[in-house]
Motif scaffolding. Structure first.
Motif, short mmCIF file in Angstrom:
data_model
loop_
_atom_site.label_atom_id
_atom_site.label_comp_id
_atom_site.label_asym_id
_atom_site.label_seq_id
_atom_site.Cartn_x
_atom_site.Cartn_y
_atom_site.Cartn_z
N GLY A 38 0.23 -1.01 0.00
CA GLY A 38 0.00 0.00 0.00
C GLY A 38 0.30 1.32 0.00
N LYS A 143 -3.46 -4.70 -4.08
CA LYS A 143 -2.24 -4.47 -3.32
C LYS A 143 -1.05 -5.09 -4.02
N GLY A 144 0.04 -4.32 -4.13
CA GLY A 144 1.27 -4.81 -4.73
C GLY A 144 2.33 -5.04 -3.68
N GLU A 145 3.44 -5.62 -4.11
CA GLU A 145 4.51 -6.00 -3.19
C GLU A 145 5.32 -4.81 -2.67
N LEU A 146 5.60 -3.85 -3.52
CA LEU A 146 6.52 -2.77 -3.17
C LEU A 146 5.77 -1.50 -2.78
N ALA A 147 5.45 -1.38 -1.51
CA ALA A 147 4.73 -0.21 -1.01
C ALA A 147 5.69 0.91 -0.64
N GLY A 174 1.26 -0.25 -3.06
CA GLY A 174 2.25 -0.88 -3.93
C GLY A 174 2.12 -0.53 -5.40
N PHE A 175 1.16 0.32 -5.73
CA PHE A 175 0.95 0.74 -7.12
C PHE A 175 1.40 2.19 -7.31
#
Length: 217
Positions: A38, A143-147, A174-175
């Protein structure tokens, strides 16, 4: 995405079916191809035209916007605010970005708010080891991995015109999102901590608004 650049934009291979799922009371709402982990600043986004003009909304849309704390805001403002939101997200409401509209849905019904003419919103989640399948970006569940990570992003269209080129920061989900011209083909390249990912993109009517296949290597 030539527009005002509120600078800009990267996936555990837990691949999920292209669905957005949100709980609403005892029932589950489903919207084809949305996603679900997030904070970035507004400067990450090129701004869409007419974003300061509130889009007409029917009673269903107005009620959902109120629930989301977005009363009186335009579709572009709602998209930017929800994508960049930090903290708890409202999983009982679906806000999904499409080619030319923002789809809003909860247990009371579904509505759409049109986007400005010629504008397409693409949200990307670069990743190193974990991602999920996604087609239409869900502003409340994806939700992505790299917040909250720094990235460098370049987007070039098929004619060789550079639409985005510079540093950005992924949001708490993460976006990181970009406003691009509709109906173009191009390439996006994302770099993070010495790793790079490149992918073809499209902003056509059937194109995805969610890109989660940018594995950084």
């Amino acid at each position: 995405m030539t527009n005002r650049q509120r600078p800009a934009h990267r996936q555990h291979r837990t691949r999920r079916a292209p669905l957005v799922v949100a709980a609403a009371a005892a029932s589950t709402l489903m919207l084809v191809a949305g996603c679900a982990s997030g904070t970035g600043s507004p400067t990450n986004l090129p701004q869409a035209a007419a974003s300061s003009v509130a889009a007409p909304a029917d009673s269903t849309a107005q009620a959902i916007l109120t629930k989301l704390g977005q009363t009186g805001r335009s579709a572009t403002e709602v998209i930017e605010a929800l994508d960049q939101k930090s903290g708890e997200r409202q999983g009982d409401v679906l806000a999904s970005v499409r080619y030319d509209s923002l789809v809003l849905k909860d247990d009371s019904g579904e509505s759409r708010i049109e986007l400005p003419d010629g504008q397409f919103y693409l949200s990307v989640a670069p990743y190193v080891s974990q991602t999920h399948e996604c087609y239409y970006h869900s502003l409340t569940t994806c939700k992505g991995e790299l917040a909250d990570q720094p990235v460098d992003v370049t987007i070039v269209d098929s004619a060789g015109k550079t639409l985005v080129d510079g540093p950005a920061r992924t949001y708490a989900n993460g976006f990181v999102g970009f406003w691009l011209p509709r109906d173009i083909e191009g390439t996006i390249t994302v770099t993070h901590e010495g790793r790079t990912a490149t992918s073809a993109i499209s902003t056509g009517r059937k194109a995805p608004t969610c890109l989660t296949t940018l594995q950084l290597t």
